[in-house]
Design a protein around this motif. Structure first.
Motif, PDB file in Angstrom:
ATOM      1  N   ALA A 343       0.840  -1.205   0.000  1.00 34.35           N
ATOM      2  CA  ALA A 343       0.000   0.000   0.000  1.00 34.35           C
ATOM      3  C   ALA A 343       0.873   1.252   0.000  1.00 34.35           C
ATOM      4  O   ALA A 343       0.592   2.231  -0.725  1.00 34.35           O
ATOM      5  CB  ALA A 343      -0.930  -0.015   1.214  1.00 34.35           C
ATOM      6  N   ALA A 344       1.932   1.240   0.792  1.00 33.57           N
ATOM      7  CA  ALA A 344       2.837   2.393   0.829  1.00 33.57           C
ATOM      8  C   ALA A 344       3.535   2.597  -0.507  1.00 33.57           C
ATOM      9  O   ALA A 344       3.713   3.745  -0.965  1.00 33.57           O
ATOM     10  CB  ALA A 344       3.867   2.201   1.949  1.00 33.57           C
ATOM     11  N   ARG A 345       3.938   1.521  -1.167  1.00 37.47           N
ATOM     12  CA  ARG A 345       4.563   1.632  -2.486  1.00 37.47           C
ATOM     13  C   ARG A 345       3.621   2.296  -3.478  1.00 37.47           C
ATOM     14  O   ARG A 345       4.032   3.158  -4.282  1.00 37.47           O
ATOM     15  CB  ARG A 345       4.940   0.243  -3.005  1.00 37.47           C
ATOM     16  N   VAL A 351      -1.291   7.834  -8.415  1.00 35.98           N
ATOM     17  CA  VAL A 351      -2.345   7.347  -9.296  1.00 35.98           C
ATOM     18  C   VAL A 351      -1.882   7.386 -10.751  1.00 35.98           C
ATOM     19  O   VAL A 351      -1.258   8.352 -11.198  1.00 35.98           O
ATOM     20  CB  VAL A 351      -3.624   8.188  -9.115  1.00 35.98           C
ATOM     21  N   GLY A 352      -2.184   6.325 -11.489  1.00 34.73           N
ATOM     22  CA  GLY A 352      -1.848   6.235 -12.899  1.00 34.73           C
ATOM     23  C   GLY A 352      -0.507   5.617 -13.188  1.00 34.73           C
ATOM     24  O   GLY A 352      -0.204   5.300 -14.352  1.00 34.73           O
ATOM     25  N   GLN A 353       0.313   5.428 -12.150  1.00 32.62           N
ATOM     26  CA  GLN A 353       1.657   4.893 -12.355  1.00 32.62           C
ATOM     27  C   GLN A 353       1.655   3.367 -12.348  1.00 32.62           C
ATOM     28  O   GLN A 353       0.862   2.728 -11.657  1.00 32.62           O
ATOM     29  CB  GLN A 353       2.605   5.400 -11.275  1.00 32.62           C
ATOM     30  N   GLU A 354       2.560   2.795 -13.129  1.00 32.85           N
ATOM     31  CA  GLU A 354       2.731   1.347 -13.140  1.00 32.85           C
ATOM     32  C   GLU A 354       3.772   0.968 -12.089  1.00 32.85           C
ATOM     33  O   GLU A 354       4.814   1.622 -11.967  1.00 32.85           O
ATOM     34  CB  GLU A 354       3.176   0.873 -14.517  1.00 32.85           C
ATOM     35  N   VAL A 355       3.477  -0.073 -11.337  1.00 35.40           N
ATOM     36  CA  VAL A 355       4.406  -0.534 -10.303  1.00 35.40           C
ATOM     37  C   VAL A 355       4.542  -2.049 -10.401  1.00 35.40           C
ATOM     38  O   VAL A 355       3.600  -2.756 -10.772  1.00 35.40           O
ATOM     39  CB  VAL A 355       3.946  -0.151  -8.885  1.00 35.40           C
ATOM     40  N   THR A 356       5.718  -2.539 -10.056  1.00 37.72           N
ATOM     41  CA  THR A 356       5.951  -3.968  -9.878  1.00 37.72           C
ATOM     42  C   THR A 356       6.316  -4.184  -8.421  1.00 37.72           C
ATOM     43  O   THR A 356       7.252  -3.538  -7.910  1.00 37.72           O
ATOM     44  CB  THR A 356       7.080  -4.470 -10.792  1.00 37.72           C
ATOM     45  N   LEU A 357       5.577  -5.044  -7.769  1.00 38.95           N
ATOM     46  CA  LEU A 357       5.813  -5.245  -6.347  1.00 38.95           C
ATOM     47  C   LEU A 357       5.454  -6.667  -5.940  1.00 38.95           C
ATOM     48  O   LEU A 357       4.772  -7.386  -6.654  1.00 38.95           O
ATOM     49  CB  LEU A 357       5.020  -4.228  -5.518  1.00 38.95           C
ATOM     50  N   THR A 372       4.590 -11.784  -7.044  1.00 39.51           N
ATOM     51  CA  THR A 372       5.086 -10.600  -7.747  1.00 39.51           C
ATOM     52  C   THR A 372       4.095 -10.224  -8.846  1.00 39.51           C
ATOM     53  O   THR A 372       3.729 -11.058  -9.677  1.00 39.51           O
ATOM     54  CB  THR A 372       6.465 -10.856  -8.367  1.00 39.51           C
ATOM     55  N   VAL A 373       3.632  -8.981  -8.814  1.00 38.70           N
ATOM     56  CA  VAL A 373       2.656  -8.515  -9.802  1.00 38.70           C
ATOM     57  C   VAL A 373       3.092  -7.165 -10.355  1.00 38.70           C
ATOM     58  O   VAL A 373       3.797  -6.399  -9.694  1.00 38.70           O
ATOM     59  CB  VAL A 373       1.240  -8.378  -9.195  1.00 38.70           C
ATOM     60  N   THR A 374       2.656  -6.896 -11.563  1.00 42.99           N
ATOM     61  CA  THR A 374       2.830  -5.577 -12.166  1.00 42.99           C
ATOM     62  C   THR A 374       1.447  -5.041 -12.500  1.00 42.99           C
ATOM     63  O   THR A 374       0.636  -5.730 -13.124  1.00 42.99           O
ATOM     64  CB  THR A 374       3.670  -5.652 -13.441  1.00 42.99           C
ATOM     65  N   GLY A 375       1.160  -3.837 -12.025  1.00 38.43           N
ATOM     66  CA  GLY A 375      -0.153  -3.259 -12.267  1.00 38.43           C
ATOM     67  C   GLY A 375      -0.113  -1.749 -12.226  1.00 38.43           C
ATOM     68  O   GLY A 375       0.941  -1.136 -11.993  1.00 38.43           O
ATOM     69  N   ARG A 376      -1.276  -1.158 -12.462  1.00 38.38           N
ATOM     70  CA  ARG A 376      -1.402   0.301 -12.470  1.00 38.38           C
ATOM     71  C   ARG A 376      -2.153   0.746 -11.223  1.00 38.38           C
ATOM     72  O   ARG A 376      -3.165   0.147 -10.843  1.00 38.38           O
ATOM     73  CB  ARG A 376      -2.166   0.752 -13.717  1.00 38.38           C
ATOM     74  N   LEU A 405      -5.037  -1.465  -7.006  1.00 41.42           N
ATOM     75  CA  LEU A 405      -4.012  -1.818  -7.980  1.00 41.42           C
ATOM     76  C   LEU A 405      -4.667  -2.671  -9.056  1.00 41.42           C
ATOM     77  O   LEU A 405      -5.180  -3.758  -8.779  1.00 41.42           O
ATOM     78  CB  LEU A 405      -2.885  -2.591  -7.304  1.00 41.42           C
ATOM     79  N   SER A 406      -4.685  -2.190 -10.283  1.00 41.27           N
ATOM     80  CA  SER A 406      -5.318  -2.913 -11.394  1.00 41.27           C
ATOM     81  C   SER A 406      -4.272  -3.741 -12.129  1.00 41.27           C
ATOM     82  O   SER A 406      -3.314  -3.195 -12.692  1.00 41.27           O
ATOM     83  CB  SER A 406      -5.988  -1.930 -12.354  1.00 41.27           C
ATOM     84  N   VAL A 407      -4.460  -5.047 -12.096  1.00 43.77           N
ATOM     85  CA  VAL A 407      -3.578  -5.983 -12.786  1.00 43.77           C
ATOM     86  C   VAL A 407      -4.413  -6.615 -13.888  1.00 43.77           C
ATOM     87  O   VAL A 407      -5.129  -7.593 -13.674  1.00 43.77           O
ATOM     88  CB  VAL A 407      -3.032  -7.056 -11.823  1.00 43.77           C
ATOM     89  N   GLY A 408      -4.389  -6.025 -15.073  1.00 42.67           N
ATOM     90  CA  GLY A 408      -5.318  -6.424 -16.114  1.00 42.67           C
ATOM     91  C   GLY A 408      -6.736  -6.104 -15.648  1.00 42.67           C
ATOM     92  O   GLY A 408      -7.025  -5.001 -15.204  1.00 42.67           O
ATOM     93  N   GLY A 409      -7.612  -7.084 -15.700  1.00 41.31           N
ATOM     94  CA  GLY A 409      -8.983  -6.859 -15.242  1.00 41.31           C
ATOM     95  C   GLY A 409      -9.174  -7.116 -13.773  1.00 41.31           C
ATOM     96  O   GLY A 409     -10.285  -6.956 -13.250  1.00 41.31           O
TER      97      GLY A 409
END
Length: 504
Positions: A343-345, A351-357, A372-376, A405-409
């Motif tokens: 959540a802190a990451r 908002v709008g940024q892509e993150v991998t965490l 490990t996921v990558t999402g917006r 965090l949106s990971v695809g749908g």
């Protein structure tokens, strides 16, 4: 005419888990509800609000003690209990003489190194006020009712509904019973009878057809007949690990201990007879997803009972999320995960940024591996929401800094703190709505029936690792001695264990 002594009112309320979760400390209570002295009058809820209503209606003064409640978790820390207990008892000592004591308790709280919180608290309250002052406590119907609790109280009165709709009215019932005792209208005689059955709450609903609903209806049918003042049926919280655990019945009569014992025993016997019906069918996540995809429309509920924050789990499981991503479902899906670092990451990214965490199993890593996921980052929130019913109706809940965090749908609600699930207030607070989803992962064994009534198309209970499983067959208790169900499907010659409060 001399005014009647006041009635002392207080509460230390939480539900604990010995199988997992994180320790329950003073901060957990401060985050949910912690009021002292006259503060308890300002915004009371649940059983305490019901107690205060009746005392006001019947013109009794109130000696306010302490009201503390917290989301379920691991055992209460010894330091936390020492502080809460001493504050409550110090205020009680200062208020003596009192006409009676009303306590809103859960019944399945536990303290590090001590175990039975409610038994210890009731014993201590009894020692402060003496044997002649009536003491009545309200309990959750998932209480682990102990001999110490029964012997220390004049009466115990439990909630009647699951999902829990009646905390307020149970508080009223407890207050009326206490005042009738104070005024000499009744002389409570109480008996508890229980059998060693350990099951989850999935089939523990009290409305409509169902095994526990049948037991509850029988118990309540006894009230008001032949001097029966109050009846309760208990579906014990099975995620404790304490001696003498089990469910059954409790009966309070007007001065008739033999009838109390006989009726409580009959409730327990009926509960034992329904033990097999209380265990639900369970599915692997992959199987549940495949079956859900074959359902026309949505939402389809994936009930990840094993990670129930309302049962003391940390809420950080990603077993269902992993299965959804592995299945490449490609349909709108809602998933909750408690992960303060993730959540802190998200908050740092914006908002709008892509993150991998990495996500999940950070708080209670005994049950799985992080994912490990990558999402917006679709949305950020401070985490405050308002409960629309249940135990804390009208009060604010606090998820802490949270993110979608949106990971695809798949839309993952990542929160900092675990919170109790009453309905779907947490999802709605961040703009997520079940009606727009194909799948919704829910982490409560019962309240999803209420939250998604008339909306969901199907529900599948998942078989995943965690401290609040849907069936107890794989749990290796350390302090609960056999025989018990489900480790033992039958116990020849079983006789319900009985505890009474007479003589004290």
């Amino acid at each position: 005419m001399t005014a009647a002594p006041p009635v002392a009112v207080g509460s230390i309320f939480t539900e604990c888990n010995h199988l997992g979760g994180t320790p329950t400390d003073l901060e957990c209570f401060a985050r949910q509800e912690l009021t002292r002295g006259p503060q308890i009058f300002e915004n009371p809820s649940g059983a305490v609000a019901g107690m205060l209503e009746v005392l006001r209606e019947r013109r009794y003064g109130v000696a306010p003690l302490l009201v503390a409640s917290a989301c379920p978790g691991g055992p209460v820390t010894a330091d936390c209990y020492r502080v809460l207990k001493s504050e409550l008892l110090d205020r009680l000592t200062a208020a003596v003489p009192v006409g009676g004591v009303l306590l809103a308790l859960h019944g399945s709280a536990a303290v590090e190194g001590l175990g039975d919180l409610e038994g210890d608290l009731l014993q201590s309250v009894r020692a402060r006020v003496g044997p002649g002052v009536p003491v009545v406590a309200t309990l959750d119907l998932h209480a682990h009712v102990t001999e110490s609790m029964v012997r220390s109280a004049d009466a115990l009165v439990a909630w009647e509904t699951y999902p829990h709709r009646d905390a307020l009215t149970t508080g009223r019932r407890g207050a009326r019973l206490l005042l009738d005792t104070v005024e000499g209208k009744i002389r409570p005689a109480m008996a508890l009878a229980k059998v060693p059955v350990l099951v989850s709450g999935v089939h523990g609903h009290t409305e409509g057809p169902g095994p526990f609903a049948d037991v509850m209806r029988f118990a309540k049918s006894l009230e008001g007949e032949g001097g029966v003042v109050s009846t309760s049926a208990f579906l014990v919280h099975p995620y404790l690990d304490l001696p003498d655990m089990g469910g059954g019945g409790l009966v309070v009569t007007d001065g008739d201990p033999d009838t109390a014992v006989a009726l409580a025993t009959e409730i327990a016997r009926r509960y034992w007879e329904r033990r097999f019906d209380l265990d639900p069918p369970i599915h692997s996540p992959a199987e549940a997803i495949a079956r859900g995809l074959a359902v026309d429309g949505g939402p389809v509920l994936l009930v990840e009972t094993a990670d129930c924050c309302g049962g003391g789990a940390a809420g950080d499981s990603v077993h269902a999320l992993r299965a959804l991503l592995d299945a490449k479902v490609g349909v709108p899906t809602l998933v909750p995960v408690v992960d303060p670092e993730a959540a802190a990451r998200c908050h740092r990214a914006g908002v709008g940024q892509e993150v991998t965490l990495t996500l999940g199993f950070r708080l209670d890593p005994r049950w799985g591996q992080p994912l490990t996921v990558t999402g917006r980052v679709a949305r950020l929130s401070g985490g405050t929401f308002r409960y629309t019913g249940g135990i804390w109706s009208g009060q604010d809940g606090d998820m802490g800094p949270s993110a979608v965090l949106s990971v695809g749908g798949v839309h993952v609600l990542v929160t900092t703190h675990a919170t109790y699930d009453w309905a779907d207030e947490q999802f709605q607070s961040v703009g997520l709505h079940a009606r727009d989803a194909k799948f919704v992962v829910v982490k409560n064994p019962m309240n999803y029936r209420l939250a998604y009534a008339g909306v969901s198309r199907a529900a599948f209970v998942l078989d995943t690792p965690g401290p609040t499983p849907a069936v107890m067959r794989k749990v290796a208790y350390r302090n609960l001695a056999r025989p018990y169900y489900p480790a033992d499907r039958d116990i020849p010659g079983l006789v319900p264990r009985v505890h009474t409060n007479s003589p004290r």
